[in-house]
Design a protein around this motif. Structure first.
Motif, mmCIF file in Angstrom:
data_model
loop_
_atom_site.group_PDB
_atom_site.id
_atom_site.type_symbol
_atom_site.label_atom_id
_atom_site.label_comp_id
_atom_site.label_asym_id
_atom_site.label_seq_id
_atom_site.Cartn_x
_atom_site.Cartn_y
_atom_site.Cartn_z
ATOM 1 N N ALA A 199 55.038 37.324 8.239
ATOM 2 C CA ALA A 199 56.090 37.957 7.444
ATOM 3 C C ALA A 199 56.351 39.420 7.823
ATOM 4 N N PRO A 200 55.331 40.223 8.132
ATOM 5 C CA PRO A 200 55.612 41.618 8.493
ATOM 6 C C PRO A 200 56.449 41.766 9.767
ATOM 7 N N PHE A 201 56.526 40.730 10.570
ATOM 8 C CA PHE A 201 57.261 40.794 11.828
ATOM 9 C C PHE A 201 58.619 40.107 11.749
ATOM 10 N N ARG A 202 58.999 39.673 10.578
ATOM 11 C CA ARG A 202 60.252 38.941 10.377
ATOM 12 C C ARG A 202 61.444 39.873 10.584
ATOM 13 N N GLN A 203 62.446 39.362 11.258
ATOM 14 C CA GLN A 203 63.694 40.077 11.489
ATOM 15 C C GLN A 203 64.842 39.203 11.038
ATOM 16 N N VAL A 204 65.946 39.806 10.661
ATOM 17 C CA VAL A 204 67.176 39.075 10.348
ATOM 18 C C VAL A 204 68.206 39.545 11.369
ATOM 19 N N GLU B 54 68.534 44.246 12.148
ATOM 20 C CA GLU B 54 67.356 44.820 12.769
ATOM 21 C C GLU B 54 67.330 46.329 12.519
ATOM 22 N N ALA B 55 66.124 46.854 12.359
ATOM 23 C CA ALA B 55 65.979 48.303 12.167
ATOM 24 C C ALA B 55 66.341 49.019 13.465
ATOM 25 N N ALA B 56 67.049 50.111 13.350
ATOM 26 C CA ALA B 56 67.411 50.893 14.534
ATOM 27 C C ALA B 56 66.184 51.619 15.057
#
Length: 62
Positions: free
Chosen positions: A50-55, A59-61
């Motif tokens: 879960a801590p590595f999940r991306q949508v 995505e965070a810049a």
């Protein structure tokens, strides 16, 4: 000399998530102190990752 046959008694191995017994010959995964049966593996993997999940698109810049 008399020899004694020592039998090693195994403890019941249970899935850390569902609590069901993991039987002889059954696949299981041991990770971070948890024993996980095949049925619970997808839930366990999603929680661990879960801590590595991306949508996609959120995505965070850098």
């Amino acid at each position: 000399m008399e020899t004694k046959e020592h039998t090693r008694r195994r403890r019941t191995l249970r899935c850390s998530l569902c609590g069901l017994e993991i039987t002889e010959g059954e696949d299981y995964w041991y990770c971070n102190g948890s024993s996980v049966c095949g049925a619970c593996l997808p839930v366990f993997a999603r929680a661990e990752l879960a801590p590595f999940r991306q949508v996609r698109g959120r995505e965070a810049a850098p």
